[in-house]
Motif scaffolding. Structure first.
Motif, mmCIF file in Angstrom:
data_model
loop_
_atom_site.group_PDB
_atom_site.id
_atom_site.type_symbol
_atom_site.label_atom_id
_atom_site.label_comp_id
_atom_site.label_asym_id
_atom_site.label_seq_id
_atom_site.Cartn_x
_atom_site.Cartn_y
_atom_site.Cartn_z
ATOM 1 N N GLU A 174 0.858 -1.185 0.000
ATOM 2 C CA GLU A 174 0.000 0.000 0.000
ATOM 3 C C GLU A 174 0.897 1.239 0.000
ATOM 4 O O GLU A 174 1.954 1.244 0.629
ATOM 5 N N VAL A 175 0.473 2.261 -0.728
ATOM 6 C CA VAL A 175 1.223 3.519 -0.772
ATOM 7 C C VAL A 175 0.294 4.655 -0.358
ATOM 8 O O VAL A 175 -0.816 4.777 -0.875
ATOM 9 N N GLN A 182 -2.453 13.301 -5.936
ATOM 10 C CA GLN A 182 -2.975 12.072 -6.536
ATOM 11 C C GLN A 182 -2.704 11.984 -8.039
ATOM 12 O O GLN A 182 -2.206 10.971 -8.546
ATOM 13 N N THR A 195 -3.340 2.386 -3.383
ATOM 14 C CA THR A 195 -3.009 3.687 -2.786
ATOM 15 C C THR A 195 -4.130 4.205 -1.893
ATOM 16 O O THR A 195 -5.294 3.809 -2.017
#
Length: 869
Positions: A174-175, A182, A195
């Motif tokens: 996950e980032v 974005q 994300t």
């Protein structure tokens, strides 16, 4: 019509209030023995988990969707939801429903996301589960990688290319990044990551710095070497904030933070990691380098090997320290065998110890932790008894945590259950009160049997029995045959078809003692176990260090095992710039060869003085790409401290490995194959140094032949003359015109992969030899691929025509002379009348067709017809 608050049940009002705090998550809402989901969450749960979706009343005039599962199935269903890409908030009952006044108090006890997972079913033993936090700024960018399941925490900062490389290497689950970034994040790194965005204020230097100092309980970050790395600090602060924000307040196992310095490691961009297939094959069911090399025995070792592979060392002394240890393990086979035996029994020490502060560790895991520390003690003594300085240092740092080990073995029953509330966790003699309660519970049950026997004798009811149910506890059961013998002092509680059930004052008294004792035992055992787990907190850091040291030992033993099993040899690491490989092999391809087939090894020399650039030509499928990759892989393996697949290898310290291999369209980004190729090649040209190794395969293939040759030619000249670095370069090409470069540039040398023609077949000998090749044998490859014979014959005809042209004639003029093929069965009327054809041709050319009358045309045709007989 909107539902009013009054119409909702108190339970649904509570659910609504909690759900509002976690709008982006699936809320698992504990109700009794079930976790329930409502409304849109229920629809998701039913779909992902395959459970039934129902409706139930919510107040007087509305219904809600509902889907639930038993609370003991949480691990299974939680795993499925997170793997499907959902964030999950686990909402538990925070008080005992029996003692609660009104609605039971509830709250979210854990938020689980792909990057914040500690459940074993969500984790892969051989892989870290990193959460990445990225802070993008104008020039320097920051990134942090945190694995909550192991406590590992890394930070770095640099340009976008460096951040991209790190993301590719760590492969985070996950980032997270700021909301306003974005679009920019997607433009730079694509859509391949899961994300989540956070508010902008979280990504500020002051907030991050204070948060980290508070977490580590320090006044500054100087001790971690990250003071002044503002962008990296911001990213690290965001990662810690996110953990706390997802209901993970107990983070004592995250006790250190390590900086990653670009200059400490051999640089490989994300294209190189992909092209060399270090972590995964680009071919379905194909092997990667990690799959071939990984013979580690612990999960910590498997994870560390992966990190070493993508972060090879650049420090000669550090590399040689690893190589010396591997060589020592090869020579000391008995020691290696003993160490491997002990390591097999350690398990995932790193993840086990991380469960302590999070209160996720169960009794069996505490026992496993103790058994792992027993192996640590044995390994410590084993290493101390040998004559290797490096292993002595490891031995000195290993800490078996003797006091903790003794306490766990003294207190936890060796047959303890996995769940602490199941009883039987603590040994006898640990706590006097517990021992007394166990006696009451045990002897109380024995006394019940005495009551049964006594009453049976007193009443003359031989079939009398004592049993228990949840409605009215212990009871005496009498069949209808003997119910007339029941004394008046017995109190009837239940009538069955064939029997009646009674209680007595004496029975109730002992029931209270037994049931009370069992409840007290459960409470006391949980309390004692919690106290033990709490006392383990002080050992977290020493055990984490043990895990890291054992992981290092594991990987070095793995390298020794690989060397023995696959006949790898120790490389010589020098301060020079050259690469001299004798009998080199591709480590992955040779493992995939059919039984009995031997890999054809090759010698290869690259240096800055005589042979800086090799132009490699040869047939398709002959092994050019394999030779290129094996050179890079041998260089890489040497830099991680592994022996290499070669007879011998002298490897000059290398700071960067660049590869440009194959072509892949980036259609989603609007880039063609050729544009991708040029972007990657430009990155190589602009970042190379004197110690770089450059691997180029078929550069220029994605455009017209003339453009391609021109670009490839100029790249070779640039690498030879226009940069003072003179990087070592392997350049495989189908453009045989590039062989001419050897005559024009002193450090360019032509080589080819040999082949042999036997009849109509070509045998690839896969041996490297000096000189260029003039043939690609593409038509032969097309033939063995199954192209139709007519197509192959026509291709050979065209090839002969092209090859018949003079060298100076343009390719375009040759192409213009290729005429459309005539059907094989249709013969020309002129095929066997060459002289007659010439006369007819002359006669036709002398005829003015525009002046011929119809009669004259028929006469002329008749005249020509007569000439053919």
């Amino acid at each position: 019509m909107a539902k009013s608050k009054k119409e909702e049940t108190p339970l649904m009002q509570q659910h609504k209030a909690i759900k509002a705090k976690y709008p982006g998550a699936v809320l698992l809402f504990r109700v009794g023995d079930f976790y329930e989901t409502f409304n849109e969450d229920a629809v998701i749960a039913a779909q992902v988990l395959g459970i039934v979706l129902t409706k139930r009343a919510n107040g007087s005039a509305s219904y809600v969707d509902l889907a639930g599962f038993p609370h003991h199935s949480l691990d299974t269903y939680l795993h499925k939801l997170v793997k499907a890409g959902y964030r999950v908030a686990v909402c538990d009952q925070l008080e005992d429903p029996k003692t609660a006044k009104g609605i039971v108090k509830r709250g979210v006890t854990e938020m689980v996301t792909p990057g914040v997972a500690v459940n074993d079913k969500l984790l892969d033993n051989a892989n870290n589960n990193f959460l990445a936090a990225v802070h993008l700024s104008d020039k320097i960018n920051g990134v942090a990688f945190l694995d909550i399941s192991t406590g590992e925490f890394f930070v770095a900062q640099g340009n976008l290319e460096y951040i991209d490389k790190l993301l590719q290497s760590f492969k985070p689950a996950e980032v997270i990044f700021a909301k306003q970034q974005q679009k920019f994040f997607k433009e730079q790194f694509g859509s391949k990551f899961y994300t989540y965005t956070l508010e902008e204020w979280i990504f500020t230097q002051t907030y991050a710095y204070e948060l980290l100092c508070k977490h580590f309980e320090t006044h500054s970050l100087k001790g971690f070497g990250i003071e002044g790395m503002n962008e990296a600090v911001i990213a690290a602060g965001a990662a810690i904030h996110y953990l706390k924000d997802t209901e993970h307040p107990h983070l004592q196992h995250i006790s250190n933070i390590q900086r990653i310095d670009q200059d400490d490691f051999l640089w490989m961009d994300r294209f190189t990691i992909r092209n060399l297939e270090l972590l995964q094959s680009t071919v379905e069911n194909g092997n990667s380098l990690i799959q071939v090399l990984d013979h580690t025995l612990t999960p910590m070792g498997a994870r560390l090997l992966k990190r070493w592979l993508v972060f090879p060392l650049r420090d000669k002394l550090a590399i040689e320290e690893r190589l010396n240890t591997v060589e020592f393990f090869i020579k000391e086979s008995e020691l290696s065998s003993e160490l491997r035996h002990l390591l097999k029994q350690v398990g995932d020490l790193e993840r086990l110890v991380s469960k302590i502060p999070m209160k996720k560790i169960n009794p069996r895991e505490v026992l496993q932790l103790a058994r792992a520390l027993q192996q640590v003690e044995l390994i410590k003594h084993l290493l101390a008894a040998n004559h290797n300085d490096y292993l002595h240092k490891i031995s000195e740092q290993l800490d078996p945590c003797a006091e903790m080990l003794k306490r766990v073995l003294n207190e936890i029953d060796e047959n303890a259950p996995a769940l602490a509330n199941k009883g039987g966790v603590m040994k006898a003699g640990v706590n006097t009160e517990l021992d007394d309660l166990r006696k009451i519970a045990h002897s109380g049950k024995e006394f019940l049997l005495q009551i049964q026997q006594k009453e049976s004798e007193a009443t003359g009811i031989p079939s009398l029995k004592i049993a228990f149910n949840n409605v009215f506890g212990y009871y005496l059961e009498v069949t209808n045959t003997h119910k007339n013998k029941v004394p008046e002092t017995w109190i009837r509680k239940q009538t069955l078809a064939n029997a009646e059930r009674y209680i007595t004052p004496e029975l109730k008294e002992y029931e209270e003692k037994i049931v009370g004792a069992e409840e007290k035992i459960q409470v006391l055992e949980l309390q004692l176990f919690d106290n033990l787990v709490q006392s383990l907190q002080q050992y977290i850091q020493p055990i984490q260090l043990d895990a890291q040291l054992l992981a290092r030992l594991d990987v070095l033993l793995c390298f020794a095992q690989d060397a023995l099993q696959f006949k790898y040899r120790r490389p010589e690491i020098t301060d020079g710039y050259g690469i001299d490989i004798k009998e080199g092999r591709h480590p992955v391809i040779e493992r995939g060869l059919p039984m009995g087939e031997t890999y054809v090894s090759n010698d290869l020399l690259l240096d800055k003085e005589q042979q800086q650039i090799i132009i490699l030509t040869g047939p398709n499928m002959s092994g050019k790409s394999a030779l290129l990759r094996q050179t890079a892989l041998i260089t890489l393996m040497a830099h991680i401290g592994s022996f290499v697949p070669a007879g011998s290898a002298v490897i000059g310290l290398t700071d960067k490995i660049f590869t440009r291999v194959g072509a892949s369209d980036n259609l989603s980004g609007g880039e063609s194959t050729f544009m991708v190729e040029m972007n990657e090649t430009a990155s190589i040209i602009n970042n190379l140094t004197a110690r770089s190794l450059v691997i180029l395969d078929e550069i220029g293939r994605g455009t017209s032949t003339y453009d391609g040759i021109s670009i490839a030619w100029s790249i070779v000249e640039y690498l030879h003359d226009m940069t003072a670095h003179h990087p070592k370069t392997l350049f495989a090409t189908h453009y045989h015109e590039l062989n001419e470069l050897e005559n024009k540039h002193s450090r360019v040398k032509n080589y080819h992969i040999t082949n042999k023609e036997v009849g109509n077949k070509i045998i690839f000998l896969r041996k490297l030899a000096p000189g260029g090749s003039r043939h690609s044998f593409g038509i032969h490859v097309a033939k063995i691929a199954g192209m139709p014979p007519q197509l192959i014959d026509r291709a050979n005809d065209i090839l002969k025509l092209l090859e018949s042209q003079h060298i100076d004639a343009s390719l375009q003029s040759a192409v213009e002379q290729i005429e459309a093929p005539m059907p094989k069965m249709q013969l020309s009327i002129f095929d066997t009348h060459t002289e007659v054809f010439q006369e007819i041709r002359e006669k036709l050319e002398a005829t003015d067709i525009n002046r011929l009358t119809p009669v004259e045309a028929l006469l002329k045709l008749n005249e020509i017809k007569a000439m053919l007989h």
